[in-house]
Design a protein around this motif. Structure first.
Motif, short mmCIF file in Angstrom:
data_model
loop_
_atom_site.label_atom_id
_atom_site.label_comp_id
_atom_site.label_asym_id
_atom_site.label_seq_id
_atom_site.Cartn_x
_atom_site.Cartn_y
_atom_site.Cartn_z
N GLU A 51 -21.26 7.19 29.43
CA GLU A 51 -22.58 7.19 30.04
C GLU A 51 -23.21 5.81 29.86
OE1 GLU A 51 -23.85 9.54 31.73
OE2 GLU A 51 -22.41 11.14 31.33
N PRO A 52 -22.85 4.84 30.70
CA PRO A 52 -23.35 3.48 30.50
C PRO A 52 -24.86 3.38 30.58
CG PRO A 52 -22.26 3.71 32.65
CD PRO A 52 -21.96 4.94 31.87
N ASP A 53 -25.48 4.13 31.49
CA ASP A 53 -26.93 4.04 31.61
C ASP A 53 -27.61 4.53 30.33
OD1 ASP A 53 -26.67 3.02 34.11
OD2 ASP A 53 -26.98 4.93 35.14
N ALA A 54 -27.14 5.67 29.83
CA ALA A 54 -27.72 6.21 28.59
C ALA A 54 -27.47 5.26 27.43
CB ALA A 54 -27.12 7.58 28.29
N GLN A 55 -26.26 4.68 27.39
CA GLN A 55 -25.93 3.73 26.32
C GLN A 55 -26.84 2.51 26.38
OE1 GLN A 55 -23.57 4.75 24.35
NE2 GLN A 55 -22.68 3.04 23.24
N GLU A 56 -27.07 2.03 27.59
CA GLU A 56 -27.92 0.85 27.75
C GLU A 56 -29.35 1.16 27.32
OE1 GLU A 56 -29.43 -2.24 31.24
OE2 GLU A 56 -27.97 -0.69 31.69
N GLN A 57 -29.85 2.32 27.72
CA GLN A 57 -31.20 2.69 27.33
C GLN A 57 -31.32 2.85 25.82
OE1 GLN A 57 -33.97 2.77 29.23
NE2 GLN A 57 -32.60 1.91 30.77
N ALA A 58 -30.28 3.40 25.21
CA ALA A 58 -30.30 3.54 23.75
C ALA A 58 -30.33 2.18 23.08
CB ALA A 58 -29.08 4.34 23.28
N ALA A 59 -29.54 1.25 23.61
CA ALA A 59 -29.51 -0.10 23.04
C ALA A 59 -30.87 -0.78 23.18
CB ALA A 59 -28.42 -0.93 23.71
N ILE A 60 -31.51 -0.57 24.33
CA ILE A 60 -32.84 -1.16 24.54
C ILE A 60 -33.83 -0.58 23.54
CG2 ILE A 60 -34.79 -1.26 26.16
CD1 ILE A 60 -32.71 -1.39 28.42
N GLY A 61 -33.73 0.74 23.31
CA GLY A 61 -34.62 1.37 22.34
C GLY A 61 -34.42 0.84 20.94
N VAL A 62 -33.16 0.62 20.56
CA VAL A 62 -32.87 0.09 19.23
C VAL A 62 -33.38 -1.35 19.10
CG1 VAL A 62 -31.02 -0.60 17.65
CG2 VAL A 62 -30.91 1.60 18.82
N ALA A 63 -33.20 -2.14 20.16
CA ALA A 63 -33.69 -3.52 20.12
C ALA A 63 -35.20 -3.55 19.94
CB ALA A 63 -33.29 -4.24 21.41
N GLU A 64 -35.90 -2.64 20.61
CA GLU A 64 -37.35 -2.59 20.47
C GLU A 64 -37.74 -2.15 19.06
OE1 GLU A 64 -41.48 -2.66 21.39
OE2 GLU A 64 -39.67 -3.71 22.07
N LEU A 65 -36.99 -1.19 18.51
CA LEU A 65 -37.26 -0.75 17.13
C LEU A 65 -37.06 -1.91 16.16
CD1 LEU A 65 -37.84 1.57 15.11
CD2 LEU A 65 -35.36 1.94 15.01
N MET A 66 -36.01 -2.68 16.36
CA MET A 66 -35.75 -3.82 15.49
C MET A 66 -36.88 -4.85 15.59
SD MET A 66 -31.66 -4.54 15.81
CE MET A 66 -30.46 -3.33 15.23
N ARG A 67 -37.34 -5.07 16.81
CA ARG A 67 -38.44 -6.04 16.98
C ARG A 67 -39.69 -5.56 16.26
NH1 ARG A 67 -42.92 -6.75 19.69
NH2 ARG A 67 -42.73 -4.74 20.75
N VAL A 68 -40.03 -4.29 16.45
CA VAL A 68 -41.25 -3.76 15.85
C VAL A 68 -41.15 -3.76 14.33
CG1 VAL A 68 -42.65 -1.67 15.58
CG2 VAL A 68 -41.87 -2.36 17.85
#
Length: 523
Positions: free
Chosen positions: A211-228
Motif C-alpha cells: 500500500e504505497p499511498d498508506a505507507q507514504e502517508q504514514a511516513a509523512i505523519g512520522v516526519a511531522e511527529l519528529m519535527r514537533v
C-alpha cells in the motif's frame, strides 16, 4: 481667446465652463477639438458656446480619463458607439496586462538586486520569467531525469516529477521571484548530487510495499511527529544527550518502525540496529539545498511551504547519536540524593551565585563566557531559566519557552526572583520527596541537577567577570560527587551538553574540578 456669451441664450462660454467645472480652459478647448465636447453654437465673432449639458459631459470625460481610458475610447462612449461597461471591461483587461508586465519587470529587477546578478544574466532571467507552463515543466523534468539517471528509484522519481512549478495565470512578484530562484537552483551541481544521494538511499531501502499511498502517508505523519517532538525538546531545553531525551527518542523510533514494513531487512523493534537505520535516514535527508528546492516549488505554486526541519533534525540526529540503543536506567545514579542535604546545597550555591550576579555591571553583560557562544547576559538568562524550569516541574506544568528572554532589564531581580520561586516550589510541592517522569527519577535528584548546573554556570560567570571561582565551599565536594553520579556516563558527542573532560591542576578547588569534569578549561 473665446469671448463671453452676450446674446442671452443661456449657452455657456468656455470661460464659464472652466469656472463651473474647475477644468483649465486649455483642457476644455483640447477636448472640444477632439470631438469630446462639440460646441452647441458659436458667437458672431466665432467663439464657442456650449449647451447646459456640457458640465455633466465634462465630468464624464474627466472621470474616464482619471481611470486611464484613452480619448478615442471616451469619444466612442460619448457618441454611443459602445457602452461605458464595454469600454471599462476592455480597459480593465488592458490594465491587467500592463500590471502583469510591470510585476514581471519588478520581480526580475528585485531578483537581480537580491542575487547581485551581472548584466550578462539579465536576458536569461527575463526569458525565464516569460516561459510558458510547458517550458517550465520541461526545465524541471530535464533536471530530475538528469539528476536521477541510472538510479532505480521509481517512486522517488515519480514524486519529483509530479511536483512541477505551475505558476498561476496572474502570479505575484513573490511567485515570479521564487521561480527565478528555482530555475537558477536546478542548475547547481550540488543540488543534483544531493537529490541523487536521496534517490540512491531510497533505492537501497525500498521494498515491495503493498500500500504505497498508506505507507507514504504514514511516513509523512512520522516526519511531522519528529519535527514537533524535536522542536518541543529544544523549546524545553532538553539536551540531546540527557536522560530526558531518551523517552522522546523511544517514542519516535516506535512511531517510525511501522513505516519500514516492506523495506529491505526491516527492523522490527527498538534497538541499536533500528536507531542506526533511522539516524542514517535522517542524516541522508538533511540536505539544505533539497529543502530549499521544495520550499521554492511551494512558493511558485502558492502552496503552503513545508515546515522547516533544521532545528528538529539537528536535535533528533544528535539525540540518536547520544542514545544509540534503548536507555537502561542506572538506578545507582539516584543514590545519595538526601532531600535535606540537596535543599541545603541549593541554598548555599544560589547564595554565592546570587552574589556574583549582583556584582555584574551593565557593561559586563556583553562579555564572553567559557560557555561557547554565550555572553554573560545569555548565561544569566540560562541560569534564570534553570530555576524557572525546575519550578514548573515542581508545580506540574513544565515550561516550553527555553528560547524566550527570561532576564528582562534587571538581571539581579530576575535571578533573585527565580531562586525564590524555585525554593518555595521545592518545599511547597513536596518535590524533594516525589518521583517524576517515565523513569521515576526522584525529585531530589532533579534539584541536585539544578545545583550542579548553577554551580558550574556560577564558575562560568566568575571566570567571565574575573571573580574568584571557589564557590560554595561547604557543598562543592558533594555537588561534584553528584555530578559524577548523574553525568559520569553521559556521552561527549556532537551536540552534547558537555565537552570532553579537561584536566584540573593539582590543588584545584572542588568547583574548579567540577568545571573541568564538565569540559571547561580551568588551567
Amino acid at each position: 481667446m473665446d469671448g463671453m456669451n452676450e446674446d442671452g441664450t443661456g449657452l455657456l462660454t468656455i470661460g464659464e465652463l472652466a469656472g463651473l467645472t474647475g477644468l483649465p480652459v486649455k483642457t476644455i478647448r483640447s477636448w472640444s477639438d477632439q470631438d469630446l465636447l462639440p460646441p452647441a453654437a458659436r458667437t458672431p465673432a466665432g467663439y464657442r458656446l456650449y449647451g447646459p449639458d456640457a458640465p455633466a459631459r465634462l465630468e464624464i470625460v474627466r472621470s474616464l480619463r482619471a481611470l486611464g481610458i484613452g480619448l478615442a475610447a471616451i469619444r466612442s462612449v460619448l457618441h454611443r458607439e459602445c457602452t461605458v461597461a464595454e469600454t471599462a471591461a476592455q480597459w480593465a483587461d488592458a490594465l491587467d496586462a500592463q500590471i502583469r508586465t510591470l510585476r514581471l519587470q519588478s520581480a526580475v529587477l528585485r531578483s537581480v538586486a537580491a542575487r547581485g546578478s551581472a548584466a550578462e544574466e539579465l536576458p536569461y532571467m527575463t526569458e525565464l520569467a516569460r516561459l510558458s507552463a510547458r517550458e517550465r515543466r520541461l526545465i524541471i523534468t530535464d533536471f530530475v531525469e538528469d539528476a536521477l539517471d541510472g538510479v532505480d528509484a521509481p517512486a522517488y522519481r515519480s514524486g519529483l516529477l509530479a511536483a512541477t512549478p505551475e505558476l498561476p495565470d496572474d502570479p505575484t512578484p513573490e511567485q515570479i521571484g521564487a521561480w527565478l530562484e528555482l530555475a537558477a537552483l536546478v542548475r547547481e551541481p550540488e543540488l543534483r548530487a544531493a537529490l541523487r544521494r536521496l534517490a540512491e538511499h531510497s533505492a537501497r531501502t525500498a521494498g515491495a510495499v503493498g500500500e504505497p499511498d498508506a505507507q507514504e502517508q504514514a511516513a509523512i505523519g512520522v516526519a511531522e511527529l519528529m519535527r514537533v517532538r524535536g522542536e518541543e525538546a529544544v523549546a524545553a531545553g532538553i539536551a540531546p544527550d540527557s536522560p530526558a531525551a531518551e523517552p522522546v527518542i523511544a517514542e519516535l523510533v516506535a512511531a517510525w518502525l511501522p513505516t519500514q514494513t516492506g523495506t529491505a531487512d526491516p527492523p522490527t523493534e527498538d534497538g541499536p540496529a533500528a536507531r542506526a537505520r533511522l539516524l542514517e535516514q535522517l542524516e541522508t535527508a538533511a540536505e539544505p539545498l533539497v529543502e530549499r528546492y521544495w520550499q521554492l516549488l511551494c512558493a511558485v505554486t502558492g502552496r503552503p511551504a513545508p515546515p522547516r526541519w533544521d532545528t528538529a533534525g539537528t536535535w533528533t540526529t544528535a539525540a540518536l547519536r547520544a542514545h544509540p540503543g534503548p536507555y537502561e536506567l542506572d538506578r545507582s545514579a539516584f543514590d545519595g540524593t538526601d532531600p535535606d542535604r540537596v535543599l541545603r546545597a541549593y541554598e548555599e550555591v544560589t547564595r554565592d551565585v546570587a552574589a556574583l550576579v549582583a556584582a555584574v555591571r551593565p557593561e559586563d553583560l556583553a562579555l564572553p563566557t567559557p560557555c561557547a557562544g554565550w555572553t554573560v547576559r545569555q548565561l544569566l538568562d540560562h541560569m534564570v531559566w534553570e530555576n524557572l524550569m525546575a519550578t514548573s516541574i515542581a508545580e506540574g506544568t513544565p515550561r516550553a519557552d527555553h528560547t524566550a528572554d527570561h532576564l528582562g532589564d534587571d538581571h539581579r531581580t530576575a535571578f533573585a526572583d527565580s531562586v525564590r520561586a524555585a525554593h518555595t516550589a521545592f518545599i511547597g510541592s513536596g518535590m524533594l520527596h516525589r518521583t517524576y517522569g517515565p523513569y521515576e527519577a526522584p525529585g531530589a535528584m532533579i534539584v541536585q541537577q539544578v545545583v550542579v548546573e548553577l554551580l558550574a554556570h556560577g564558575w562560568d560567570l566568575a571566570r567571565a567577570t574575573g571573580a574568584p571561582t571557589a564557590l560554595a565551599p561547604e557543598t562543592a565536594e558533594e555537588t561534584l560527587a553528584a555530578a559524577y553520579r548523574i553525568y559520569g556516563a553521559a556521552p561527549r558527542t556532537e551536540g552534547s551538553s558537555f565537552a570532553p573532560e579537561c584536566p584540573a591542576p593539582r590543588g584545584a578547588s572542588a568547583t574548579d574540578r567540577l568545571a573541568a569534569f564538565l569540559g571547561r578549561d580551568v588551567a
